[in-house]
Scaffold this motif. Structure first.
Motif, PDB file in Angstrom:
ATOM      1  N   MET A   1       0.849  -1.194   0.000  1.00 11.74           N
ATOM      2  CA  MET A   1       0.000   0.000   0.000  1.00 11.74           C
ATOM      3  C   MET A   1       0.884   1.244   0.000  1.00 11.74           C
ATOM      4  O   MET A   1       1.813   1.356   0.794  1.00 11.74           O
ATOM      5  CB  MET A   1      -0.910   0.010   1.236  1.00 11.74           C
ATOM      6  CG  MET A   1      -1.853   1.203   1.276  1.00 11.74           C
ATOM      7  SD  MET A   1      -2.963   1.123   2.688  1.00 11.74           S
ATOM      8  CE  MET A   1      -3.876   2.650   2.482  1.00 11.74           C
ATOM      9  N   GLU A   2       0.593   2.181  -0.906  1.00 18.60           N
ATOM     10  CA  GLU A   2       1.412   3.378  -1.013  1.00 18.60           C
ATOM     11  C   GLU A   2       1.015   4.402   0.038  1.00 18.60           C
ATOM     12  O   GLU A   2      -0.102   4.426   0.547  1.00 18.60           O
ATOM     13  CB  GLU A   2       1.268   3.977  -2.404  1.00 18.60           C
ATOM     14  CG  GLU A   2       1.883   3.127  -3.495  1.00 18.60           C
ATOM     15  CD  GLU A   2       2.164   3.956  -4.733  1.00 18.60           C
ATOM     16  OE1 GLU A   2       3.094   4.771  -4.702  1.00 18.60           O
ATOM     17  OE2 GLU A   2       1.446   3.769  -5.719  1.00 18.60           O
ATOM     18  N   PHE A   3       1.984   5.267   0.358  1.00 19.04           N
ATOM     19  CA  PHE A   3       1.704   6.366   1.270  1.00 19.04           C
ATOM     20  C   PHE A   3       0.686   7.311   0.648  1.00 19.04           C
ATOM     21  O   PHE A   3       0.546   7.375  -0.579  1.00 19.04           O
ATOM     22  CB  PHE A   3       2.987   7.135   1.570  1.00 19.04           C
ATOM     23  CG  PHE A   3       3.935   6.410   2.496  1.00 19.04           C
ATOM     24  CD1 PHE A   3       3.477   5.776   3.631  1.00 19.04           C
ATOM     25  CD2 PHE A   3       5.295   6.382   2.215  1.00 19.04           C
ATOM     26  CE1 PHE A   3       4.345   5.117   4.481  1.00 19.04           C
ATOM     27  CE2 PHE A   3       6.175   5.730   3.052  1.00 19.04           C
ATOM     28  CZ  PHE A   3       5.705   5.094   4.193  1.00 19.04           C
ATOM     29  N   PRO A   4      -0.021   8.107   1.471  1.00 19.96           N
ATOM     30  CA  PRO A   4      -1.022   9.032   0.924  1.00 19.96           C
ATOM     31  C   PRO A   4      -0.373  10.276   0.333  1.00 19.96           C
ATOM     32  O   PRO A   4       0.812  10.572   0.555  1.00 19.96           O
ATOM     33  CB  PRO A   4      -1.844   9.394   2.160  1.00 19.96           C
ATOM     34  CG  PRO A   4      -0.868   9.297   3.293  1.00 19.96           C
ATOM     35  CD  PRO A   4       0.008   8.121   2.953  1.00 19.96           C
ATOM     36  N   LEU A   5      -1.179  10.999  -0.405  1.00 22.83           N
ATOM     37  CA  LEU A   5      -0.817  12.329  -0.864  1.00 22.83           C
ATOM     38  C   LEU A   5      -1.276  13.290   0.232  1.00 22.83           C
ATOM     39  O   LEU A   5      -2.426  13.235   0.664  1.00 22.83           O
ATOM     40  CB  LEU A   5      -1.533  12.628  -2.178  1.00 22.83           C
ATOM     41  CG  LEU A   5      -1.132  13.877  -2.953  1.00 22.83           C
ATOM     42  CD1 LEU A   5       0.317  13.784  -3.413  1.00 22.83           C
ATOM     43  CD2 LEU A   5      -2.059  14.050  -4.158  1.00 22.83           C
ATOM     44  N   ILE A   6      -0.382  14.141   0.705  1.00 20.13           N
ATOM     45  CA  ILE A   6      -0.693  15.033   1.828  1.00 20.13           C
ATOM     46  C   ILE A   6      -0.752  16.472   1.339  1.00 20.13           C
ATOM     47  O   ILE A   6       0.121  16.933   0.602  1.00 20.13           O
ATOM     48  CB  ILE A   6       0.346  14.886   2.955  1.00 20.13           C
ATOM     49  CG1 ILE A   6       0.274  13.475   3.540  1.00 20.13           C
ATOM     50  CG2 ILE A   6       0.113  15.936   4.042  1.00 20.13           C
ATOM     51  CD1 ILE A   6       1.233  13.221   4.673  1.00 20.13           C
ATOM     52  N   VAL A   7      -1.796  17.178   1.759  1.00 23.21           N
ATOM     53  CA  VAL A   7      -1.982  18.579   1.377  1.00 23.21           C
ATOM     54  C   VAL A   7      -1.988  19.449   2.626  1.00 23.21           C
ATOM     55  O   VAL A   7      -2.713  19.164   3.585  1.00 23.21           O
ATOM     56  CB  VAL A   7      -3.316  18.802   0.631  1.00 23.21           C
ATOM     57  CG1 VAL A   7      -3.341  20.194   0.012  1.00 23.21           C
ATOM     58  CG2 VAL A   7      -3.539  17.747  -0.419  1.00 23.21           C
ATOM     59  N   GLY A   8      -1.181  20.508   2.603  1.00 21.61           N
ATOM     60  CA  GLY A   8      -1.232  21.488   3.679  1.00 21.61           C
ATOM     61  C   GLY A   8      -2.329  22.497   3.397  1.00 21.61           C
ATOM     62  O   GLY A   8      -2.357  23.108   2.322  1.00 21.61           O
ATOM     63  N   VAL A   9      -3.261  22.664   4.339  1.00 28.57           N
ATOM     64  CA  VAL A   9      -4.395  23.580   4.126  1.00 28.57           C
ATOM     65  C   VAL A   9      -4.434  24.631   5.230  1.00 28.57           C
ATOM     66  O   VAL A   9      -4.090  24.365   6.382  1.00 28.57           O
ATOM     67  CB  VAL A   9      -5.742  22.819   4.082  1.00 28.57           C
ATOM     68  CG1 VAL A   9      -5.769  21.845   2.916  1.00 28.57           C
ATOM     69  CG2 VAL A   9      -6.017  22.067   5.387  1.00 28.57           C
ATOM     70  N   ASP A  10      -4.833  25.838   4.850  1.00 31.79           N
ATOM     71  CA  ASP A  10      -4.960  26.915   5.834  1.00 31.79           C
ATOM     72  C   ASP A  10      -6.196  27.778   5.596  1.00 31.79           C
ATOM     73  O   ASP A  10      -6.380  28.799   6.233  1.00 31.79           O
ATOM     74  CB  ASP A  10      -3.701  27.790   5.855  1.00 31.79           C
ATOM     75  CG  ASP A  10      -3.445  28.491   4.519  1.00 31.79           C
ATOM     76  OD1 ASP A  10      -4.298  28.382   3.610  1.00 31.79           O
ATOM     77  OD2 ASP A  10      -2.391  29.145   4.391  1.00 31.79           O
ATOM     78  N   GLY A  11      -7.042  27.367   4.650  1.00 33.42           N
ATOM     79  CA  GLY A  11      -8.259  28.117   4.369  1.00 33.42           C
ATOM     80  C   GLY A  11      -8.109  29.214   3.340  1.00 33.42           C
ATOM     81  O   GLY A  11      -9.099  29.838   2.952  1.00 33.42           O
ATOM     82  N   SER A  12      -6.893  29.478   2.875  1.00 31.40           N
ATOM     83  CA  SER A  12      -6.680  30.517   1.867  1.00 31.40           C
ATOM     84  C   SER A  12      -7.145  30.025   0.503  1.00 31.40           C
ATOM     85  O   SER A  12      -7.291  28.824   0.268  1.00 31.40           O
ATOM     86  CB  SER A  12      -5.196  30.901   1.801  1.00 31.40           C
ATOM     87  OG  SER A  12      -4.433  29.803   1.327  1.00 31.40           O
ATOM     88  N   ASP A  13      -7.362  30.969  -0.405  1.00 32.64           N
ATOM     89  CA  ASP A  13      -7.736  30.599  -1.770  1.00 32.64           C
ATOM     90  C   ASP A  13      -6.669  29.718  -2.406  1.00 32.64           C
ATOM     91  O   ASP A  13      -6.970  28.770  -3.141  1.00 32.64           O
ATOM     92  CB  ASP A  13      -7.945  31.847  -2.627  1.00 32.64           C
ATOM     93  CG  ASP A  13      -9.192  32.626  -2.248  1.00 32.64           C
ATOM     94  OD1 ASP A  13     -10.060  32.055  -1.550  1.00 32.64           O
ATOM     95  OD2 ASP A  13      -9.292  33.812  -2.631  1.00 32.64           O
ATOM     96  N   SER A  14      -5.413  30.027  -2.120  1.00 31.17           N
ATOM     97  CA  SER A  14      -4.315  29.250  -2.683  1.00 31.17           C
ATOM     98  C   SER A  14      -4.340  27.810  -2.201  1.00 31.17           C
ATOM     99  O   SER A  14      -4.106  26.872  -2.976  1.00 31.17           O
ATOM    100  CB  SER A  14      -2.979  29.906  -2.301  1.00 31.17           C
ATOM    101  OG  SER A  14      -1.891  29.189  -2.828  1.00 31.17           O
ATOM    102  N   SER A  15      -4.643  27.604  -0.922  1.00 32.17           N
ATOM    103  CA  SER A  15      -4.678  26.229  -0.418  1.00 32.17           C
ATOM    104  C   SER A  15      -5.891  25.476  -0.942  1.00 32.17           C
ATOM    105  O   SER A  15      -5.847  24.255  -1.120  1.00 32.17           O
ATOM    106  CB  SER A  15      -4.648  26.200   1.117  1.00 32.17           C
ATOM    107  OG  SER A  15      -5.918  26.431   1.682  1.00 32.17           O
ATOM    108  N   LEU A  16      -6.992  26.178  -1.230  1.00 36.22           N
ATOM    109  CA  LEU A  16      -8.158  25.521  -1.835  1.00 36.22           C
ATOM    110  C   LEU A  16      -7.833  25.064  -3.255  1.00 36.22           C
ATOM    111  O   LEU A  16      -8.267  23.993  -3.687  1.00 36.22           O
ATOM    112  CB  LEU A  16      -9.359  26.458  -1.834  1.00 36.22           C
ATOM    113  CG  LEU A  16      -9.890  26.862  -0.450  1.00 36.22           C
ATOM    114  CD1 LEU A  16     -11.090  27.786  -0.595  1.00 36.22           C
ATOM    115  CD2 LEU A  16     -10.248  25.641   0.391  1.00 36.22           C
TER     116      LEU A  16
END
Length: 291
Positions: A1-16
Motif C-alpha cells: 500500500m502506497e503512502f497518501p498524498l498530503i496537502v497542507g491547508v490553511d483556508g486561503s484561496d491558494s490552499s483551496l
C-alpha cells in the motif's frame, strides 16, 4: 500500500486550489488524500479542563478549516479516500514530519497571511527546500492547474543523478496519458573562441552534442520502463531557469530535482528550482535526490 498524498491547508484561496489539484492527482494515481492543518492554539490558549464545554476560538477555526477542506475534496471526487486532521505544530514542522510517510506533499503558493501576487509563501518555500519526499507547489493559471495542455516538463541539470525527478516525471506523464518534454540546457563559456566565428560554431556544436548525449543517458532507464510515454527531447543554449520558465507557460507540471545533503538544514535547492517556485506559470514539483 502506497503512502497518501498530503496537502497542507490553511483556508486561503491558494490552499483551496491545492486541494482541488491534489484530489485530481490522487484520483489519477490511485492514492488516498490526507489534509493537514497546523495550529498552535493550544500553546497560546492552554489546554482546557476535560469537563469544560468552552472551546477556544482558534480550535474552532482550525477544526472548521480542516473539515471544510475535506468536504470540498469529497465533493470534487467522492471516490477518493479523504481524511483530515489538525496538528499542534507550526506549519513547516507539521508538513516536514508528515512528509516522512507521504507519497508527496502539496501546498498552495500563498498563505492566508501573505500578500497575494508577490513571491512564493514562506511555508511552501521552506517545505519545498527541506522535505524528504516530492513537494508540489500548485501555482499558475487555471488551464495549467487543470491539466489542459497535456504536457509534463522535466528539467535535467548538470548531474545525471536526478533519477528520482525523472522517474517522478515519467509516472506523472503516464498517469495523465500525456507527453513528456525533457529539457537540458547548455552554456558556452563567453571566452571560448569569441574572436573566431567558425571555431565558435564548432565549439557550440560540441557543447550541444554533449548535452544531447547526457540527456539521452539520463532518460534511458525511464524510457525503457515507460514505453507508452511519448518523449520529446530538447537541448537549448541558455540559462536553465529562463528556459524552464518559458516552458511552464503551456505545461501542466514542471518537474525538477533537488540535492539533499545529510545534516544540512538550510534551503537545499538551486537557482532553477527557486526561480520556478516563485515564477512558473504551472504547478512545480521539486523531487529530492539524496547526495
Amino acid at each position: 500500500m502506497e503512502f497518501p498524498l498530503i496537502v497542507g491547508v490553511d483556508g486561503s484561496d491558494s490552499s483551496l486550489e491545492a486541494v482541488d489539484w491534489a484530489v485530481d492527482e490522487a484520483a489519477r494515481l490511485g492514492l488516498s488524500l490526507r489534509l493537514v492543518h497546523a495550529s498552535l492554539w493550544e500553546r497560546y490558549e492552554g489546554g482546557r479542563p476535560s469537563f469544560s464545554t468552552d472551546r477556544p476560538a482558534e480550535e474552532v477555526m482550525a477544526q472548521h478549516i480542516a473539515a471544510s477542506c475535506a468536504e470540498r475534496a469529497r465533493l470534487r471526487n467522492p471516490e477518493v479516500k479523504v481524511s483530515s486532521e489538525v496538528l499542534p505544530e507550526d506549519a513547516v514542522s507539521a508538513l516536514l514530519h508528515a512528509g516522512h510517510e507521504s507519497f508527496a506533499l502539496v501546498t498552495g503558493s500563498r498563505g492566508r497571511g501573505e500578500i497575494a501576487g508577490i513571491l512564493l509563501g514562506s511555508v511552501s518555500l521552506a517545505v519545498a527546500a527541506r522535505a524528504v519526499c516530492p513537494v508540489i507547489v500548485v501555482r499558475g493559471g487555471k488551464q495549467n492547474r487543470q491539466g489542459s495542455f497535456g504536457r509534463v516538463v522535466v528539467g535535467l541539470g548538470d548531474s545525471t543523478e536526478g533519477s528520482a525527478a525523472v522517474r517522478f516525471a515519467f509516472r506523472e506523464a503516464e498517469a495523465r496519458g500525456c507527453g513528456l518534454h525533457a529539457v537540458r540546457t547548455w552554456r558556452r563559456p563567453t571566452h571560448e573562441h569569441a574572436d573566431h566565428p567558425l571555431i565558435a560554431d564548432d565549439s557550440a556544436g560540441a557543447h550541444e552534442e554533449r548535452a544531447s548525449a547526457l540527456l539521452t543517458d539520463a532518460l534511458r532507464d525511464a524510457v525503457r520502463n515507460h514505453p507508452q510515454v511519448e518523449v520529446h527531447r530538447q537541448t537549448v543554449e541558455g540559462p536553465a531557469h529562463k528556459v524552464l520558465l518559458d516552458a511552464s507557460s503551456d505545461a501542466d507540471l514542471v518537474v525538477v530535482g533537488a540535492r539533499r545533503r545529510h545534516g544540512h538544514v538550510g534551503l537545499q535547492f538551486g537557482r532553477v528550482a527557486h526561480a520556478l517556485l516563485h515564477h512558473a506559470e504551472c504547478p512545480v514539483a521539486v523531487v529530492p535526490q539524496r547526495a
